[in-house]
Scaffold this motif. Structure first.
Motif, PDB file in Angstrom:
ATOM      1  N   VAL A   6      47.945   4.897  -3.713  1.00 28.51           N
ATOM      2  CA  VAL A   6      47.774   3.473  -3.816  1.00 28.51           C
ATOM      3  C   VAL A   6      46.547   3.674  -4.853  1.00 28.51           C
ATOM      4  O   VAL A   6      45.608   4.222  -4.412  1.00 28.51           O
ATOM      5  CB  VAL A   6      46.950   2.603  -2.796  1.00 28.51           C
ATOM      6  CG1 VAL A   6      46.643   0.980  -3.315  1.00 28.51           C
ATOM      7  CG2 VAL A   6      48.452   1.864  -1.993  1.00 28.51           C
ATOM      8  N   SER A 156      40.322  -3.702 -11.580  1.00 33.01           N
ATOM      9  CA  SER A 156      41.442  -4.234 -11.298  1.00 33.01           C
ATOM     10  C   SER A 156      41.887  -3.984  -9.502  1.00 33.01           C
ATOM     11  O   SER A 156      41.181  -3.613  -8.656  1.00 33.01           O
ATOM     12  CB  SER A 156      42.585  -3.412 -11.742  1.00 33.01           C
ATOM     13  OG  SER A 156      42.770  -1.858 -11.428  1.00 33.01           O
ATOM     14  N   GLU A 157      43.250  -5.124  -9.235  1.00 28.63           N
ATOM     15  CA  GLU A 157      43.127  -5.101  -7.826  1.00 28.63           C
ATOM     16  C   GLU A 157      43.889  -3.777  -7.600  1.00 28.63           C
ATOM     17  O   GLU A 157      44.643  -2.834  -8.665  1.00 28.63           O
ATOM     18  CB  GLU A 157      44.163  -6.445  -7.869  1.00 28.63           C
ATOM     19  CG  GLU A 157      43.900  -7.409  -7.989  1.00 28.63           C
ATOM     20  CD  GLU A 157      42.658  -7.616  -6.644  1.00 28.63           C
ATOM     21  OE1 GLU A 157      42.770  -7.273  -5.960  1.00 28.63           O
ATOM     22  OE2 GLU A 157      42.308  -9.517  -7.106  1.00 28.63           O
ATOM     23  N   PRO A 158      44.362  -3.027  -6.148  1.00 26.60           N
ATOM     24  CA  PRO A 158      44.460  -2.039  -5.771  1.00 26.60           C
ATOM     25  C   PRO A 158      46.282  -2.320  -6.407  1.00 26.60           C
ATOM     26  O   PRO A 158      47.203  -2.155  -5.081  1.00 26.60           O
ATOM     27  CB  PRO A 158      44.567  -1.794  -4.696  1.00 26.60           C
ATOM     28  CG  PRO A 158      43.759  -2.928  -4.112  1.00 26.60           C
ATOM     29  CD  PRO A 158      43.320  -3.807  -5.151  1.00 26.60           C
ATOM     30  N   ASN A 197      39.854   4.941  -8.241  1.00 23.40           N
ATOM     31  CA  ASN A 197      40.284   4.579  -6.667  1.00 23.40           C
ATOM     32  C   ASN A 197      41.153   5.136  -6.172  1.00 23.40           C
ATOM     33  O   ASN A 197      42.230   4.299  -6.045  1.00 23.40           O
ATOM     34  CB  ASN A 197      39.502   2.833  -5.794  1.00 23.40           C
ATOM     35  CG  ASN A 197      38.320   2.322  -6.319  1.00 23.40           C
ATOM     36  OD1 ASN A 197      37.125   2.992  -5.837  1.00 23.40           O
ATOM     37  ND2 ASN A 197      37.657   1.896  -7.352  1.00 23.40           N
ATOM     38  N   SER A 199      43.880   6.255  -2.845  1.00 18.72           N
ATOM     39  CA  SER A 199      44.071   5.828  -1.122  1.00 18.72           C
ATOM     40  C   SER A 199      45.766   6.593  -1.022  1.00 18.72           C
ATOM     41  O   SER A 199      46.926   6.475  -2.351  1.00 18.72           O
ATOM     42  CB  SER A 199      43.943   4.343  -0.680  1.00 18.72           C
ATOM     43  OG  SER A 199      44.313   3.652  -1.155  1.00 18.72           O
ATOM     44  N   PHE A 208      46.521  -0.716   3.536  1.00 18.13           N
ATOM     45  CA  PHE A 208      45.935   0.351   2.786  1.00 18.13           C
ATOM     46  C   PHE A 208      45.380   1.502   3.518  1.00 18.13           C
ATOM     47  O   PHE A 208      44.882   1.510   4.627  1.00 18.13           O
ATOM     48  CB  PHE A 208      44.877   0.434   1.687  1.00 18.13           C
ATOM     49  CG  PHE A 208      45.073  -0.527   0.896  1.00 18.13           C
ATOM     50  CD1 PHE A 208      46.765  -0.706   0.427  1.00 18.13           C
ATOM     51  CD2 PHE A 208      45.050  -1.667  -0.267  1.00 18.13           C
ATOM     52  CE1 PHE A 208      47.500  -1.133  -1.347  1.00 18.13           C
ATOM     53  CE2 PHE A 208      45.593  -3.058  -0.363  1.00 18.13           C
ATOM     54  CZ  PHE A 208      46.869  -2.650  -1.508  1.00 18.13           C
ATOM     55  N   GLY A 209      45.378   2.785   2.959  1.00 12.97           N
ATOM     56  CA  GLY A 209      45.069   3.881   3.720  1.00 12.97           C
ATOM     57  C   GLY A 209      43.497   3.526   3.158  1.00 12.97           C
ATOM     58  O   GLY A 209      42.532   2.676   2.615  1.00 12.97           O
ATOM     59  N   ARG A 211      40.036   4.781   1.031  1.00 10.78           N
ATOM     60  CA  ARG A 211      40.189   5.050  -0.552  1.00 10.78           C
ATOM     61  C   ARG A 211      39.076   6.467  -0.545  1.00 10.78           C
ATOM     62  O   ARG A 211      37.898   5.847   0.204  1.00 10.78           O
ATOM     63  CB  ARG A 211      39.986   4.218  -1.114  1.00 10.78           C
ATOM     64  CG  ARG A 211      38.725   3.169  -1.558  1.00 10.78           C
ATOM     65  CD  ARG A 211      38.677   2.243  -1.845  1.00 10.78           C
ATOM     66  NE  ARG A 211      37.919   1.436  -1.953  1.00 10.78           N
ATOM     67  CZ  ARG A 211      36.808   0.994  -2.007  1.00 10.78           C
ATOM     68  NH1 ARG A 211      36.877   0.735  -3.079  1.00 10.78           N
ATOM     69  NH2 ARG A 211      35.827  -0.306  -1.765  1.00 10.78           N
TER      70      ARG A 211
HETATM   71  P1  ADP Z   1      33.548  -1.654  -4.166  1.00 12.29           P
HETATM   72  O1  ADP Z   1      32.854  -3.198  -3.877  1.00 12.29           O
HETATM   73  O2  ADP Z   1      33.277  -1.515  -2.691  1.00 12.29           O
HETATM   74  O3  ADP Z   1      33.513  -1.113  -4.973  1.00 12.29           O
HETATM   75  P2  ADP Z   1      36.320  -3.193  -4.378  1.00 12.29           P
HETATM   76  O4  ADP Z   1      36.741  -3.785  -3.636  1.00 12.29           O
HETATM   77  O5  ADP Z   1      34.813  -4.195  -4.753  1.00 12.29           O
HETATM   78  O6  ADP Z   1      34.473  -2.617  -3.182  1.00 12.29           O
HETATM   79  O7  ADP Z   1      36.830  -1.966  -5.013  1.00 12.29           O
HETATM   80  C1  ADP Z   1      36.772  -1.470  -5.913  1.00 12.29           C
HETATM   81  C2  ADP Z   1      37.994  -1.087  -6.416  1.00 12.29           C
HETATM   82  O8  ADP Z   1      38.363  -0.653  -5.407  1.00 12.29           O
HETATM   83  C3  ADP Z   1      38.900  -2.069  -7.625  1.00 12.29           C
HETATM   84  O9  ADP Z   1      39.356  -1.693  -8.628  1.00 12.29           O
HETATM   85  C4  ADP Z   1      40.269  -1.684  -5.931  1.00 12.29           C
HETATM   86  O10 ADP Z   1      41.428  -2.544  -6.873  1.00 12.29           O
HETATM   87  C5  ADP Z   1      39.997  -0.634  -5.189  1.00 12.29           C
HETATM   88  N1  ADP Z   1      40.045  -0.575  -3.875  1.00 12.29           N
HETATM   89  C6  ADP Z   1      40.146  -1.551  -2.973  1.00 12.29           C
HETATM   90  N2  ADP Z   1      40.495  -0.429  -1.509  1.00 12.29           N
HETATM   91  C7  ADP Z   1      41.389   0.264  -2.434  1.00 12.29           C
HETATM   92  C8  ADP Z   1      42.449   1.706  -1.585  1.00 12.29           C
HETATM   93  N3  ADP Z   1      42.333   1.099  -0.313  1.00 12.29           N
HETATM   94  N4  ADP Z   1      43.388   2.195  -2.101  1.00 12.29           N
HETATM   95  C9  ADP Z   1      43.088   1.741  -3.194  1.00 12.29           C
HETATM   96  N5  ADP Z   1      41.784   1.540  -4.160  1.00 12.29           N
HETATM   97  C10 ADP Z   1      41.760   0.307  -3.700  1.00 12.29           C
END
Ligand code: ADP
Ligand code: MG
Length: 484
Positions: A6, A156-158, A197, A199, A208-209, A211
């Motif tokens: 992911v 982006s979204e994950p 990011n 995971s 999700f795992g 990250r």
């Molecule tokens: P933060 O505010 O701590 O940086 P966010 O929720 O804004 O965290 O996420 C930052 C980035 O990480 C985003 O692009 C999101 O899609 C990605 N992300 C969040 N959770 C995961 C995950 N479990 N695995 C991979 N990517 C993730």
């Protein structure tokens, strides 16, 4: 155990404004250290930032290009931390009310299908300065030229599930911002960099795992390599009974590995709060509509038009539309010769091959689009054959002529279509090749098709490559079969 990857990307795009996001200092690349940082960029006491309207317009254009919501109000926040390259003690960013809301980007996959990657939001912020660790004999130099350079951070979204998808997403973003002209997209100069990011989770699991975030990856290839390494590291760790910890890691391209920088426990509390020096940004509908109307044709639209209206394959359309310069070059070639398929073949074949060999971008092509179009026209109206066309291309590439016509004339490459002249050459070749003629005669009729190649080659040689190959083939077959 089957694992699923992911990935979510935070892409930082440097906006191509002339001056900084909150001051009038220049953003030009490569100036002497600290010659382009003014009192505002340094956050001197008593100064006031003034928002660069162009940075706002560029961010909104990006939002419109990814079909995002554009909130009426966005707000700048201070992200507080101490670092030598940040003399202000805070970075001006947008935490709670970003300028661009949720949107989506379409990416092309290897199997020809497309996938939508959701964008969570994009926000404006200023860049920090740069620490220089070399050349200072154990000390660190600070260059603040970059401080205050406008950045658009696209989160982006994950939604990505492989290194390939992540690279395709990054390429799609690159293509959108360069089409819009809101960034030069130069990754080597740091105009586009991203935090990756990553995971892993067992296939089929809903949650999700944990990250890891890999900071500051600055090329498409490095994004793929960093992810591949990181995925393997996490899977091995879990399979050996360990646990992935949420942390920030650094990609080392020389060793092809990621290393821990800091874990979550050490993570900063940035104490975000609205910047009291800047008013909220309020966009009225007319302003946004005006920007919407001024958007150029975007990569997806261009790809669809190349496929739908011009009849190109999905692959050809995708390659040609990926870069604005490539697409514009292709369209001039197509308009000059009047045939989209021929134009696509030449641009992706002969031209791209030559550019790749010499490491040139299409912008620096020694053969202009109009000249290439002119050359293709001469193939299409049978003035020259395909073989001669390659010679003409080489000559134009080497600067040996102003146009295809000039080269054709100078090198005597005009195709011979006079059947009398071709017949005379054929008779000569048949007369000179009694052994091959005998072989042809004795061969099974279905094997003769292949054997004719020898004679075609000889006639083409006799004509110095200028005979019309279709005519040579047809006439030869007639004459040889008459001998059988
Ligand atoms: P933060 O505010 O701590 O940086 P966010 O929720 O804004 O965290 O996420 C930052 C980035 O990480 C985003 O692009 C999101 O899609 C990605 N992300 C969040 N959770 C995961 C995950 N479990 N695995 C991979 N990517 C993730
Ligand atoms: Mg983040």
């Amino acid at each position: 155990m089957q694992w699923e990857t992911v990935i979510g990307l935070e892409v930082h795009v440097q906006l191509a404004t002339q001056s900084k996001i909150f001051s009038g200092a220049s953003t030009a690349f490569g100036a002497d250290p600290n010659t382009q940082a003014c009192a505002v960029d340094l956050g001197m006491p008593g100064v006031l930032p003034v928002l660069n309207e162009q940075a706002v317009a560029m961010a909104v254009q990006f939002g419109l290009a990814i079909h995002a919501e554009i909130p009426e109000v966005s707000v700048f926040d201070r992200k507080n931390y101490f670092y030598p390259d940040l003399p202000k003690g805070y970075q001006t960013s947008q935490m709670y009310h970003p300028i661009v809301g949720p949107g989506e980007v379409e990416i092309g996959l290897d199997d020809g299908t497309t996938k939508r990657i959701r964008v969570h939001h994009a926000h404006l912020e200023e860049d920090a300065g740069k620490s220089l660790h070399e050349d200072f004999h154990g000390m660190t130099g600070i260059d603040l030229n970059r401080a205050g350079t406008p950045l658009l951070e696209i989160v982006s979204e994950p939604d990505m599930r492989s290194a390939k998808e992540a690279a395709a997403y990054l390429k799609a973003i690159h293509s959108i911002v360069t089409y819009l002209g809101i960034s030069d997209g130069n990754m080597a100069e740091g105009s586009m960099r991203c935090d990756v990011n990553v995971s892993v989770r067992p296939k089929g699991q809903a949650e999700f795992g944990t990250r890891a975030e890999i900071k500051n990856v600055n090329s498409f290839r490095f994004v793929e390599r960093a992810i591949e390494f990181e995925v393997e590291r996490q899977i091995e760790l879990i399979e050996d009974g360990g646990e992935v910890v949420q942390e920030t890691r650094l990609f080392d391209p020389e060793r092809d590995e990621t290393r821990s920088m800091r874990t979550k426990e050490e993570a900063n509390d940035y104490r975000y709060f609205p910047c009291p020096d800047l008013l909220p940004v309020v966009l009225d509908a007319a302003y946004v509509d005006h920007l919407r109307e001024s958007l150029p044709e975007l990569p997806d639209e261009k790809r669809a038009r190349f496929q739908g209206e011009l009849g190109l394959s999905a692959y050809d359309a995708g390659v040609l539309a990926a870069s604005r310069e490539m697409a514009e070059y292709f369209e001039v070639v197509k308009d000059t010769c009047g045939d989209a398929k021929q134009a696509a073949n030449w641009v992706q074949g002969e031209l791209s091959g030559a550019l790749n060999r010499e490491g040139l971008s299409i912008h620096d092509s020694p053969v202009s689009a109009a000249r290439l179009g002119g050359l293709i026209s001469r193939v299409m109206d049978d003035t020259i054959n395909g073989k001669a066309a390659k010679q003409v291309f080489q000559a134009l590439w080497n600067g040996q002529g102003e146009s295809a016509d000039e080269v054709i004339e100078a090198k005597g490459l005009k195709q011979v279509t006079d059947s009398g002249a071709i017949e005379a050459m054929i008779d000569q070749v048949i007369g000179d090749s009694p052994a091959q003629v005998a072989q042809y005669r004795d061969a099974e009729p279905e094997k003769r098709g292949k054997m004719i190649g020898y004679f075609v080659g000889q006639v083409m040689k006799a004509s110095r490559g200028t005979a019309n190959p279709q005519q040579v083939n047809a006439l030869l077959k007639e004459k040889l079969d008459a001998l059988c």
